[in-house]
Design a protein around this motif. Structure first.
Motif, PDB file in Angstrom:
ATOM      1  N   ARG A  10       0.812  -1.203   0.000  1.00  0.00           N
ATOM      2  CA  ARG A  10       0.000   0.000   0.000  1.00  0.00           C
ATOM      3  C   ARG A  10       0.839   1.244   0.000  1.00  0.00           C
ATOM      4  NH1 ARG A  10      -5.373  -0.104  -1.177  1.00  0.00           N
ATOM      5  NH2 ARG A  10      -5.757  -2.303  -1.044  1.00  0.00           N
ATOM      6  N   HIS A 192     -11.162  -1.556   5.226  1.00  0.00           N
ATOM      7  CA  HIS A 192     -11.461  -0.746   4.038  1.00  0.00           C
ATOM      8  C   HIS A 192     -12.344  -1.576   3.108  1.00  0.00           C
ATOM      9  CE1 HIS A 192      -8.270  -3.429   2.717  1.00  0.00           C
ATOM     10  NE2 HIS A 192      -8.722  -3.260   1.469  1.00  0.00           N
ATOM     11  N   ASP A 194     -12.811  -2.081  -1.218  1.00  0.00           N
ATOM     12  CA  ASP A 194     -11.971  -1.799  -2.378  1.00  0.00           C
ATOM     13  C   ASP A 194     -12.693  -0.892  -3.377  1.00  0.00           C
ATOM     14  OD1 ASP A 194     -10.097  -3.478  -1.259  1.00  0.00           O
ATOM     15  OD2 ASP A 194     -10.626  -5.205  -2.491  1.00  0.00           O
ATOM     16  N   HIS A 249     -13.077  -5.176   4.761  1.00  0.00           N
ATOM     17  CA  HIS A 249     -12.173  -6.253   5.166  1.00  0.00           C
ATOM     18  C   HIS A 249     -10.882  -5.645   5.686  1.00  0.00           C
ATOM     19  CE1 HIS A 249     -11.722  -5.376   0.849  1.00  0.00           C
ATOM     20  NE2 HIS A 249     -10.436  -5.685   0.987  1.00  0.00           N
TER      21      HIS A 249
HETATM   22 FE   LIG Z   1      -8.830  -4.842  -0.015  1.00  0.00          FE
END
Ligand SMILES: [Fe+2]
Ligand SMILES: O=C(O)CCC(=O)C(=O)O
Length: 325
Positions: A10, A192, A194, A249
């Motif tokens: 990330r 978060h 997606d 998730h």
């Molecule tokens: Fe994710």
């Protein structure tokens, strides 16, 4: 259009976290501690708390008796927003290659990794890997098939209504989670949902850590060998006019083992618009989300931090009977 991006974890902080992991610490340095994490982890083993398993071979079979697999897919998308895909026909030799290269990449010395990080942007950053190119093409194929079947289940009348999604972008994120002496003090990846339409996750080294939020509980996902863990993203929730939800998730870390995963995000193309599929908007089921250019949507998204599903809520139209949850 088929643009690919590679994201190394990330953040560019990944190599540094890896260096930290080498130091055999016995406690978490204060700057990594994340207090007040969400509700306790519930760990059940019963099948009712395991994400549904969908068999791609059965899905694609011409046999109308196999329609039950389509229904299973619909149920998984409605009730879970997550499922595992087996018999997806991506060769296990290829998958093993990709896994091995990923592990090798994360073993590179920090200076080498930084070079990749700086290049950023494209597949070459990962060293022109043939296996990765092939994997990416295979996943494009899998996601296309699944998206179309999801459209069929939703009764989207014409696949043209899904073009922005079907001809969209593919990005990959290589996630690395170091082993951590106090796993309950930190989070690998904060809760978060997606941005994508669909996300296809591959766990690289048989260490679990993904948890999904269902009925206010965090449920660990136990992946089957070689299965893909697939989830609905925000932009598909919009396309489905809220029928299929993108589920929050997070990724936890393990006290003893490092963990690696590859997330492939199948997202709408930048030159398109996202909004509810026109055939799903009726007087009885009014549009729940605004229609917006994908670029504008992204601009809004990146100006926010990773914070649950708050951004999707900003897209919501408040209908009289609209459900704003
Ligand atoms: Fe994710
Ligand atoms: O590593 C995982 O299990 C989850 C990764 C993820 O959610 C993501 O990359 O968006």
């Amino acid at each position: 259009m088929d643009t690919k991006e590679i994201l190394l974890g990330r953040t560019m902080a990944v190599p540094f976290v890896q260096e930290l992991a080498k130091k055999a610490l016995t406690s978490v340095p204060p700057r990594y501690v994340l207090p007040d994490q969400d509700p306790p982890i519930i760990s059940h083993n019963s099948s009712s708390t395991q994400v549904p398993v969908i068999d791609m071979k059965r899905l694609l079979s011409e046999d109308f008796m196999m329609d039950s697999e389509l229904q299973k897919l619909d149920h998984a998308c409605r009730e879970w927003g997550f499922f595992q895909l087996i018999n997806h026909e991506v060769s296990s030799t290829l998958i093993e290659k990709v896994k091995k290269e990923t592990e090798e990449f994360f073993k590179l010395p920090i200076e080498e990794k930084k070079k990749y990080g700086q290049k950023g942007g494209d597949v070459e950053g990962y060293g022109n890997s043939e296996a990765l190119e092939a994997y990416s093409a295979e996943l494009k194929n899998v996601s296309g098939k699944i998206l179309k079947l999801m459209g069929k289940n939703l009764r989207i009348m014409d696949t043209n209504e899904m073009t922005t999604m079907l001809e969209g972008r593919q990005a990959m994120s290589f996630n690395y989670y170091p082993a951590c002496p106090e796993p309950e003090q930190v989070i690998g990846l904060a809760p978060h949902s997606d941005f994508s339409g669909l996300t296809i996750l591959l766990e690289v080294n048989d260490v679990q850590g993904l948890q999904i939020k269902k009925d206010e509980m965090w449920i660990p996902v136990k992946s089957l060998p070689d299965a893909f863990i697939i989830n609905i993203g925000d932009t598909f929730e919009i396309l489905s006019n809220g029928t299929y939800r993108s589920i929050e998730h997070r990724a936890t870390v393990n006290s003893l083992k490092e963990r690696m995963s590859i997330a492939t995000f199948c997202s709408p193309s930048l030159d398109g618009e996202i909004g509810p599929a026109p055939s799903l908007v009726t007087p009885e089921t009014p549009a729940m989300f605004r229609r917006i250019g994908v670029v504008d949507y992204c601009k809004g998204l990146f100006s926010r931090k990773l914070d649950g599903k708050s951004y999707l809520d900003a897209m919501r139209i408040q209908n009289e009977e609209g459900n704003s949850n």
